[in-house]
Scaffold this motif. Structure first.
Motif, PDB file in Angstrom:
ATOM      1  N   GLY A   1       0.833  -1.197   0.000  1.00  0.00           N
ATOM      2  CA  GLY A   1       0.000   0.000   0.000  1.00  0.00           C
ATOM      3  C   GLY A   1       0.861   1.237   0.000  1.00  0.00           C
ATOM      4  N   GLY A   2       0.199   2.386  -0.039  1.00  0.00           N
ATOM      5  CA  GLY A   2       0.972   3.621   0.005  1.00  0.00           C
ATOM      6  C   GLY A   2       0.169   4.817  -0.445  1.00  0.00           C
ATOM      7  N   GLN A   3       0.887   5.936  -0.519  1.00  0.00           N
ATOM      8  CA  GLN A   3       0.248   7.181  -0.967  1.00  0.00           C
ATOM      9  C   GLN A   3       0.428   7.297  -2.476  1.00  0.00           C
ATOM     10  N   ARG A   4      -0.564   7.890  -3.139  1.00  0.00           N
ATOM     11  CA  ARG A   4      -0.559   7.958  -4.607  1.00  0.00           C
ATOM     12  C   ARG A   4      -0.015   9.298  -5.092  1.00  0.00           C
ATOM     13  N   GLU A   5       0.610   9.279  -6.264  1.00  0.00           N
ATOM     14  CA  GLU A   5       1.061  10.533  -6.890  1.00  0.00           C
ATOM     15  C   GLU A   5      -0.176  11.342  -7.242  1.00  0.00           C
ATOM     16  N   ASP A   6      -0.226  12.608  -6.780  1.00  0.00           N
ATOM     17  CA  ASP A   6      -1.408  13.410  -7.121  1.00  0.00           C
ATOM     18  C   ASP A   6      -1.086  14.538  -8.089  1.00  0.00           C
ATOM     19  N   ASP A   7       0.148  14.573  -8.603  1.00  0.00           N
ATOM     20  CA  ASP A   7       0.549  15.613  -9.539  1.00  0.00           C
ATOM     21  C   ASP A   7       0.509  15.036 -10.958  1.00  0.00           C
ATOM     22  N   VAL A   8      -0.249  15.686 -11.836  1.00  0.00           N
ATOM     23  CA  VAL A   8      -0.491  15.102 -13.162  1.00  0.00           C
ATOM     24  C   VAL A   8       0.782  15.019 -13.999  1.00  0.00           C
ATOM     25  N   ALA A   9       1.657  16.039 -13.936  1.00  0.00           N
ATOM     26  CA  ALA A   9       2.868  16.033 -14.771  1.00  0.00           C
ATOM     27  C   ALA A   9       3.804  14.895 -14.345  1.00  0.00           C
ATOM     28  N   LYS A  10       3.967  14.750 -13.050  1.00  0.00           N
ATOM     29  CA  LYS A  10       4.843  13.669 -12.555  1.00  0.00           C
ATOM     30  C   LYS A  10       4.295  12.297 -12.961  1.00  0.00           C
ATOM     31  N   LEU A  11       2.973  12.186 -12.912  1.00  0.00           N
ATOM     32  CA  LEU A  11       2.329  10.916 -13.244  1.00  0.00           C
ATOM     33  C   LEU A  11       2.566  10.552 -14.714  1.00  0.00           C
ATOM     34  N   VAL A  12       2.410  11.544 -15.605  1.00  0.00           N
ATOM     35  CA  VAL A  12       2.618  11.302 -17.042  1.00  0.00           C
ATOM     36  C   VAL A  12       4.052  10.825 -17.271  1.00  0.00           C
ATOM     37  N   HIS A  13       4.993  11.498 -16.624  1.00  0.00           N
ATOM     38  CA  HIS A  13       6.408  11.137 -16.766  1.00  0.00           C
ATOM     39  C   HIS A  13       6.637   9.677 -16.350  1.00  0.00           C
ATOM     40  N   ARG A  14       6.045   9.298 -15.229  1.00  0.00           N
ATOM     41  CA  ARG A  14       6.267   7.927 -14.702  1.00  0.00           C
ATOM     42  C   ARG A  14       5.553   6.881 -15.561  1.00  0.00           C
ATOM     43  N   ILE A  15       4.392   7.233 -16.103  1.00  0.00           N
ATOM     44  CA  ILE A  15       3.675   6.284 -16.975  1.00  0.00           C
ATOM     45  C   ILE A  15       4.535   5.987 -18.200  1.00  0.00           C
ATOM     46  N   LYS A  16       5.122   7.043 -18.779  1.00  0.00           N
ATOM     47  CA  LYS A  16       5.984   6.869 -19.964  1.00  0.00           C
ATOM     48  C   LYS A  16       7.198   6.023 -19.612  1.00  0.00           C
TER      49      LYS A  16
ATOM     50  N   GLU B   1       7.515   3.753 -17.487  1.00  0.00           N
ATOM     51  CA  GLU B   1       7.186   2.325 -17.349  1.00  0.00           C
ATOM     52  C   GLU B   1       6.850   1.681 -18.682  1.00  0.00           C
ATOM     53  N   GLY B   2       6.908   2.507 -19.769  1.00  0.00           N
ATOM     54  CA  GLY B   2       6.699   1.962 -21.103  1.00  0.00           C
ATOM     55  C   GLY B   2       5.247   1.941 -21.535  1.00  0.00           C
ATOM     56  N   PHE B   3       4.372   2.648 -20.811  1.00  0.00           N
ATOM     57  CA  PHE B   3       2.964   2.702 -21.198  1.00  0.00           C
ATOM     58  C   PHE B   3       2.685   4.005 -21.932  1.00  0.00           C
ATOM     59  N   ASP B   4       1.549   4.031 -22.635  1.00  0.00           N
ATOM     60  CA  ASP B   4       1.144   5.215 -23.379  1.00  0.00           C
ATOM     61  C   ASP B   4       0.170   6.033 -22.512  1.00  0.00           C
ATOM     62  N   PRO B   5       0.531   7.294 -22.185  1.00  0.00           N
ATOM     63  CA  PRO B   5      -0.370   8.100 -21.329  1.00  0.00           C
ATOM     64  C   PRO B   5      -1.780   8.199 -21.909  1.00  0.00           C
ATOM     65  N   LYS B   6      -1.932   8.014 -23.228  1.00  0.00           N
ATOM     66  CA  LYS B   6      -3.271   8.042 -23.854  1.00  0.00           C
ATOM     67  C   LYS B   6      -4.191   6.996 -23.217  1.00  0.00           C
ATOM     68  N   ASP B   7      -3.603   5.826 -22.909  1.00  0.00           N
ATOM     69  CA  ASP B   7      -4.407   4.751 -22.311  1.00  0.00           C
ATOM     70  C   ASP B   7      -4.842   5.088 -20.889  1.00  0.00           C
ATOM     71  N   TYR B   8      -4.242   6.160 -20.327  1.00  0.00           N
ATOM     72  CA  TYR B   8      -4.529   6.515 -18.929  1.00  0.00           C
ATOM     73  C   TYR B   8      -5.236   7.865 -18.820  1.00  0.00           C
ATOM     74  N   GLU B   9      -5.797   8.314 -19.967  1.00  0.00           N
ATOM     75  CA  GLU B   9      -6.394   9.659 -19.950  1.00  0.00           C
ATOM     76  C   GLU B   9      -7.437   9.825 -18.847  1.00  0.00           C
ATOM     77  N   TRP B  10      -8.296   8.830 -18.737  1.00  0.00           N
ATOM     78  CA  TRP B  10      -9.355   8.932 -17.712  1.00  0.00           C
ATOM     79  C   TRP B  10      -8.741   8.998 -16.323  1.00  0.00           C
ATOM     80  N   TYR B  11      -7.629   8.256 -16.122  1.00  0.00           N
ATOM     81  CA  TYR B  11      -6.972   8.230 -14.805  1.00  0.00           C
ATOM     82  C   TYR B  11      -6.304   9.578 -14.530  1.00  0.00           C
ATOM     83  N   LEU B  12      -5.745  10.169 -15.578  1.00  0.00           N
ATOM     84  CA  LEU B  12      -5.098  11.477 -15.413  1.00  0.00           C
ATOM     85  C   LEU B  12      -6.138  12.562 -15.113  1.00  0.00           C
ATOM     86  N   ASP B  13      -7.355  12.382 -15.641  1.00  0.00           N
ATOM     87  CA  ASP B  13      -8.449  13.327 -15.323  1.00  0.00           C
ATOM     88  C   ASP B  13      -8.658  13.435 -13.812  1.00  0.00           C
ATOM     89  N   LEU B  14      -8.431  12.322 -13.112  1.00  0.00           N
ATOM     90  CA  LEU B  14      -8.641  12.316 -11.657  1.00  0.00           C
ATOM     91  C   LEU B  14      -7.683  13.292 -10.981  1.00  0.00           C
TER      92      LEU B  14
END
Ligand code: 4AD
Ligand code: MG
Length: 418
Positions: free
Chosen positions: A345-360, A362-375
């Motif tokens: 468990g743990g605390q979640r990243e709540d900053d959108v820019a940092k999240l996009v950077h980390r998604i990339k 990990e080799g994923f496409d931020p497009k697939d996470y658009e709804w998650y980034l909306d949060l």
């Protein structure tokens, strides 16, 4: 008291002029029910044909219920009359010894045995206590989906499927969906199947397991560790004061004395401190993840359940928040017990820019996470959560292999399953 029951013959024994039947009666699940038959009561003909009943034959039985402290469950039936409803022939599990592979392949029949009766009664109790604990502490139960479009726990263990011509996956974790719920309900939890294409033949990994996960808005790292302690303590202490649960835990191989000794708050050590302990015994390097051996060594050194906190950011998932004063570490914690990891468990990243950077990264496409980034784009708040495998919890209670904690196990180990 005269009663009528329906059930299945498990075993029969002759003792002098009496015939003892061990029967499986749903009303007494978790124990065999002892039936005592005598020729003088039944008459010669009926007594002789009862001697011929086979394992898994179905009987309607009628008789007097009598206290007997030596009988399983403390009472037995003195048979007055019976009817054979089904005479079973060549039951495949009549022989006593079977390999784990056979027991997985024949699990639909093996479920009838005492071990599985007890395990699944215990499992029912455990799940109802978790539900009760969350309700007690003000968390709402929600029902996220199993078919997903985005990975939560890395690409390596994804089960892919064809979703109307598009790629989709079986859920590895409900976490991302739980994160969507916190903006309205605050504190939520769910119990769902999670799927991992784990290649390892480990005794604590399944390809399909039941995942209990919680996620709460305005809950920080320390508070999510406390939540885990409270919930686990609630379940454990209620189990240990319930006579039936104690019986099932003990008869399955659990150690009640050890479980009784578990107290909250759990110990907490940082990843750095864990590395120091390990470096005295192995050549474990900072930045590596713990395997079974490292978890075992740490548990031996600490001697009771403990959280390892502040892992290197690199070895944890993209959604974990980096530590404010040191981004190479993150607010993630594993709860380690004698069987190894019980929760993450743990605390979640709540900053959108940092999240996009980390998604990339990990080799994923931020497009697939658009709804998650909306949060994070709309009303982002600090939040935390955790996940616990129900089968791991049952392993912890009973010291059993993980395949015995789930009715129909799926794992790379068993190519033939039902
Ligand atoms: O550590 P994991 O992978 O963490 C997550 O999935 C997070 N998204 C959870 C969250 O924060 N909502 O899985 C969480 C727990 C593990 O600690 C373990 O108890 C169990 O799920 N687990 C498994 N149990 C059986 N077989 C497997 N293959 C498992 N993988 C994880
Ligand atoms: Mg984990």
């Amino acid at each position: 008291m005269i009663e009528t029951y329906y059930g299945w013959v498990q075993k029969k024994r002759k003792h002098g002029k009496l015939l003892f039947l061990d029967m499986r009666i749903p009303e007494f699940a978790g124990n065999n029910f002892q039936v005592v038959a005598s020729e003088s009561t039944l008459g010669k003909e009926k007594f002789e044909s009862l001697k011929k009943v086979t394992q898994e034959s179905v009987l309607k039985i009628n008789g007097e219920i009598v206290e007997n402290p030596r009988a399983p469950g403390g009472k037995e039936m003195h048979l007055l009359e019976y009817e054979i409803l089904n005479l079973c022939k060549n039951y495949p599990l009549a022989k006593k010894e079977h390999s784990p592979e056979t027991l997985v392949k024949l699990r639909h029949l093996a479920l009838r045995g005492l071990t599985y009766q007890r395990m699944f009664l215990l499992r029912e109790k455990v799940v109802s206590l978790f539900r009760e604990a969350f309700r007690e502490f003000g968390w709402h139960e929600v029902f996220p989906p199993i078919l997903t479009q985005s990975a939560c726990e890395g690409g390596a263990t994804l089960f892919e499927l064809n979703y109307f011509g598009k790629k989709a996956y079986l859920s590895q974790s409900a976490q991302l969906y739980l994160e969507a719920f916190i903006f309205s309900l605050g504190k939520v939890w769910s119990l769902t199947p999670s799927f991992r294409a784990e290649k390892s033949r480990s005794p604590k990994h399944l390809a399909e397991f039941w995942h209990l996960e919680a996620e709460g808005a305005f809950i920080d790292f320390d508070q999510i560790l406390e939540t885990q302690e409270k919930v686990i303590d609630y379940v454990l202490s209620n189990l240990l004061t319930d006579e039936k649960a104690r019986f099932m835990i003990e008869s399955l191989g659990g150690n009640l004395e050890y479980l009784n000794s578990i107290k909250i708050p759990f110990e907490r050590i940082t990843y750095d401190e864990a590395v120091k302990i390990l470096s005295k015994k192995t050549n474990f390097q900072w930045g590596e993840d713990f395997g079974r051996d490292e978890e075992r060594m740490l548990f031996e050194s600490i001697g009771k359940p403990f959280f390892v906190t502040h892992y290197p950011t690199e070895i944890k998932a993209f959604y974990v928040k980096q530590c404010i004063d040191n981004p190479s570490l993150c607010y993630s914690a594993d709860l380690i017990v004698d069987i190894g990891e019980l929760t993450t468990g743990g605390q979640r990243e709540d900053d959108v820019a940092k999240l996009v950077h980390r998604i990339k990264k990990e080799g994923f496409d931020p497009k697939d996470y658009e709804w998650y980034l909306d949060l994070r784009k709309y009303g982002s708040v600090p939040h935390s959560g955790f996940g616990l495998g129900i089968e791991r919890f049952l392993m912890w209670l009973t010291n059993r292999h993980i395949r015995d904690t789930i009715p129909f196990p799926r794992s790379a180990r068993y190519s033939e399953f039902i």
